[in-house]
Scaffold this motif. Structure first.
Motif, short mmCIF file in Angstrom:
data_model
loop_
_atom_site.label_atom_id
_atom_site.label_comp_id
_atom_site.label_asym_id
_atom_site.label_seq_id
_atom_site.Cartn_x
_atom_site.Cartn_y
_atom_site.Cartn_z
N GLU A 217 0.83 -1.21 0.00
CA GLU A 217 0.00 0.00 0.00
C GLU A 217 0.86 1.26 0.00
O GLU A 217 0.58 2.22 -0.74
CB GLU A 217 -0.91 0.00 1.22
CG GLU A 217 -1.81 1.23 1.30
CD GLU A 217 -2.66 1.25 2.55
OE1 GLU A 217 -3.36 2.26 2.77
OE2 GLU A 217 -2.62 0.27 3.32
N GLU A 218 1.91 1.26 0.81
CA GLU A 218 2.80 2.43 0.87
C GLU A 218 3.48 2.66 -0.47
O GLU A 218 3.61 3.80 -0.93
CB GLU A 218 3.85 2.22 1.96
CG GLU A 218 3.30 2.31 3.37
CD GLU A 218 4.34 1.97 4.41
OE1 GLU A 218 4.27 2.53 5.52
OE2 GLU A 218 5.22 1.12 4.13
N GLU A 219 3.93 1.58 -1.09
CA GLU A 219 4.62 1.72 -2.37
C GLU A 219 3.69 2.21 -3.47
O GLU A 219 4.06 3.06 -4.28
CB GLU A 219 5.25 0.39 -2.76
CG GLU A 219 6.11 0.46 -4.01
CD GLU A 219 6.82 -0.83 -4.32
OE1 GLU A 219 7.30 -0.98 -5.46
OE2 GLU A 219 6.90 -1.71 -3.43
N LEU A 220 2.49 1.69 -3.51
CA LEU A 220 1.55 2.10 -4.55
C LEU A 220 1.06 3.52 -4.34
O LEU A 220 0.89 4.29 -5.30
CB LEU A 220 0.37 1.13 -4.59
CG LEU A 220 0.67 -0.29 -5.08
CD1 LEU A 220 -0.57 -1.16 -4.96
CD2 LEU A 220 1.17 -0.27 -6.52
N THR A 221 0.82 3.90 -3.08
CA THR A 221 0.36 5.26 -2.79
C THR A 221 1.47 6.27 -2.97
O THR A 221 1.26 7.39 -3.45
CB THR A 221 -0.18 5.34 -1.35
OG1 THR A 221 -1.23 4.40 -1.19
CG2 THR A 221 -0.68 6.74 -1.03
N GLY A 222 2.67 5.87 -2.61
CA GLY A 222 3.82 6.76 -2.66
C GLY A 222 4.35 7.01 -1.27
O GLY A 222 3.58 7.21 -0.31
N LEU A 223 5.67 6.98 -1.12
CA LEU A 223 6.28 7.11 0.20
C LEU A 223 6.18 8.51 0.76
O LEU A 223 6.28 8.70 1.97
CB LEU A 223 7.74 6.66 0.13
CG LEU A 223 7.97 5.21 -0.31
CD1 LEU A 223 9.45 4.88 -0.35
CD2 LEU A 223 7.24 4.24 0.60
N ASP A 224 6.00 9.50 -0.12
CA ASP A 224 5.88 10.87 0.39
C ASP A 224 4.69 11.01 1.34
O ASP A 224 4.80 11.55 2.44
CB ASP A 224 5.72 11.86 -0.77
CG ASP A 224 6.99 12.01 -1.59
OD1 ASP A 224 8.01 11.39 -1.21
OD2 ASP A 224 6.96 12.74 -2.60
N GLN A 225 3.54 10.52 0.91
CA GLN A 225 2.34 10.63 1.72
C GLN A 225 2.35 9.66 2.89
O GLN A 225 2.02 10.03 4.02
CB GLN A 225 1.10 10.37 0.86
CG GLN A 225 0.79 11.47 -0.14
CD GLN A 225 0.13 12.68 0.53
OE1 GLN A 225 -0.09 12.69 1.73
NE2 GLN A 225 -0.17 13.70 -0.26
N THR A 226 2.72 8.42 2.65
CA THR A 226 2.58 7.39 3.68
C THR A 226 3.67 7.45 4.74
O THR A 226 3.43 7.07 5.89
CB THR A 226 2.60 5.99 3.03
OG1 THR A 226 3.82 5.82 2.30
CG2 THR A 226 1.41 5.83 2.08
N VAL A 227 4.86 7.93 4.38
CA VAL A 227 5.96 7.99 5.35
C VAL A 227 6.13 9.39 5.94
O VAL A 227 6.28 9.56 7.14
CB VAL A 227 7.29 7.53 4.70
CG1 VAL A 227 8.44 7.67 5.68
CG2 VAL A 227 7.18 6.09 4.23
N HIS A 228 6.09 10.39 5.07
CA HIS A 228 6.40 11.75 5.50
C HIS A 228 5.18 12.65 5.64
O HIS A 228 5.30 13.79 6.10
CB HIS A 228 7.40 12.38 4.53
CG HIS A 228 8.63 11.55 4.30
ND1 HIS A 228 9.57 11.33 5.28
CD2 HIS A 228 9.06 10.85 3.20
CE1 HIS A 228 10.52 10.55 4.80
NE2 HIS A 228 10.24 10.25 3.55
N ALA A 229 4.01 12.16 5.24
CA ALA A 229 2.77 12.94 5.31
C ALA A 229 2.88 14.27 4.60
O ALA A 229 2.36 15.29 5.04
CB ALA A 229 2.36 13.16 6.78
N GLU A 230 3.54 14.24 3.44
CA GLU A 230 3.75 15.44 2.64
C GLU A 230 3.60 15.10 1.16
O GLU A 230 3.66 13.93 0.77
CB GLU A 230 5.13 16.04 2.88
CG GLU A 230 5.38 16.54 4.29
CD GLU A 230 6.81 17.01 4.48
OE1 GLU A 230 7.00 18.19 4.81
OE2 GLU A 230 7.72 16.18 4.28
N SER A 231 3.47 16.15 0.36
CA SER A 231 3.45 15.98 -1.09
C SER A 231 4.35 17.02 -1.72
O SER A 231 4.35 18.19 -1.31
CB SER A 231 2.02 16.13 -1.62
OG SER A 231 2.00 16.06 -3.04
#
Length: 440
Positions: free
Chosen positions: A397-411
């Motif tokens: 899920e993290e990889e598909l969504t993108g690590l920016d949002q899932t890890v750092h809560a930023e875009s």
């Protein structure tokens, strides 16, 4: 180099001024690398890519000052393999302590910037899918167990590669390029391929960012290689010019292959070719003539342009071509010293094409094999240990969504501007809002 006091040798202000500037240039390379790598990944993980480089600055700095410098550049304690712990926490080193003609604190900082970018370079092999927490553990452990011993072998007092084997590495072909490349391959195998590898298009999301990063890397590389002379002298000037020349011929070599193979010279190819040439000249810039430097860069640009495709043939997902550019380029440059080394630059040793026989080429090859094997095996072991401890791979899920949002809560970007209308923009486009001021 063993530190000495001011009573034993004199400070050279010219050498010190040049190394101060070179140190700043090399530190700038890591933010430049962050931009270079950041532009190469997809937009959903660009901030994560930037963070992997920037956090490496902090982590390696702490490790280096606590124990890394002492183990790498302290007096040898065992068969040319590792230094002592006399300078743990920089003990015994003050503003008046010298290494050669420059303050030891400055020499320490210069070498620290090399360790920082070497660790950061590895991140390109595992982009888009490695746990950030695992990266935070990996960097300090890897620095102590891989980078520090290899630095001692090549540059430390009594290091076996320089003093027993007699191989040459002026500015880091073995220590930086081959080490990060072999480590990148090991980690890519531990972490596994990205979802969609060899199936989905994974193009760079921002080529201007890639070009800017490459330009900053090239700029910093002048200090990386020129500063390795540790003085404001002719060797520094020759190394700096070799760096400029090899980056240029590397760029041209890559574009020539692209034009012939694909029919299009690309900006991505230009940036990659310049970096390939710079990688290859790193070990050779203080050992070969300007003509030799041009050949080294050209060879690296051409060879690396093919090597980046090996990951599809051999099924390892080296996301940003750390293996294809840094490992292969480092091998090319290190081996070509055995052909093009000239006594004018080395002060004695010569390559095969300059009448020195095959001996130096053989020594360079042994050094490449030893460093590559040690680095790969130890890094693979570290990666497996961290995987058992906490896992190294981000969730699906993290990889598909993108690590920016899932890890750092930023875009990194307002995606509404990039293609999907944001709610406010939709409201302003409705008939009910046609008389409304955009400010409201």
């Amino acid at each position: 180099m063993t530190p000495v006091t001011l009573a034993a040798a004199g400070l050279d202000t010219g050498d010190t001024a040049w190394l101060l500037a070179a140190t700043a240039l090399v530190l700038l390379m890591t933010p430049g690398l962050a931009l270079f790598y950041g532009g190469m990944v997809r937009s959903k993980s660009v901030l994560n890519m930037l963070m992997m480089s920037f956090v490496s600055i902090a982590l390696v700095t702490v490790v280096w000052l606590v124990a890394g410098y002492s183990l790498a550049f302290g007096d040898d304690v065992f068969a040319g393999l590792i230094g002592n712990l006399d300078h743990v926490g920089m003990a015994g080193i003050g503003p008046g302590t010298l290494t050669g003609s420059v303050p030891t604190l400055l020499f320490t900082t210069f070498q620290l910037t090399f360790a920082i970018i070497t660790a950061a370079l590895i991140s390109g092999a595992v982009a888009d899918r490695m746990k950030f927490a695992a990266w935070l553990v990996l960097v300090p452990v890897w620095t102590l167990l891989v980078y520090v011993p290899v630095a001692h072998w090549v540059w430390g007092p009594g290091g076996w590669i320089a003093h027993s084997l007699g191989a040459l590495d002026f500015a880091g072909g073995l220590v930086v390029e081959i080490t990060c490349g072999a480590s990148g391959l090991a980690l890519a195998l531990v972490v596994g391929p990205r979802i969609g590898f060899k199936k989905d298009a994974m193009r760079p999301h921002n080529l201007p960012m890639v070009m800017l990063g490459a330009g900053l890397l090239w700029f910093g590389w002048l200090g990386f290689n020129g500063g390795s002379a540790l003085g404001a002298n002719g060797l520094a000037a020759a190394s700096l010019l070799n760096t400029l020349v090899a980056g240029s011929t590397g760029l041209l070599g890559w574009l020539f292959v692209e034009q012939k193979r694909d029919g299009h010279p690309t900006t991505f190819g230009a940036a990659s070719g310049a970096v390939a040439g710079l990688v290859a000249i790193t070990p050779a810039c203080g050992t070969v003539s300007i003509l030799g430097g041009a050949v080294v860069g050209l060879a690296a640009g051409a060879v690396c342009s093919y090597a980046v495709g090996w990951k599809f043939r051999f099924d390892y997902d080296d996301s940003l071509d750390v293996v294809g550019v840094h490992f292969v380029g480092g091998v090319v440059g290190t081996l070509l010293i055995g052909l093009f080394a000239t006594a004018t630059m080395t002060g004695g040793k010569e390559g095969l094409l300059y009448g020195g026989g095959p001996g130096q080429l053989a020594r360079q090859a042994v050094a490449v094999l030893a460093v590559a094997a040690y680095t790969f095996l130890v890094t693979y072991g570290i990666g497996k240990a961290i995987d058992k401890l906490m896992g190294v791979r981000a969730s699906t899920e993290e990889e598909l969504t993108g690590l920016d949002q899932t890890v750092h809560a930023e875009s990194a970007y307002d995606h509404g501007v990039l293609g999907h209308a944001a709610p406010q923009a939709l409201a302003l486009s409705t008939p009910h809002s046609k008389n409304r001021s955009p400010a409201t």
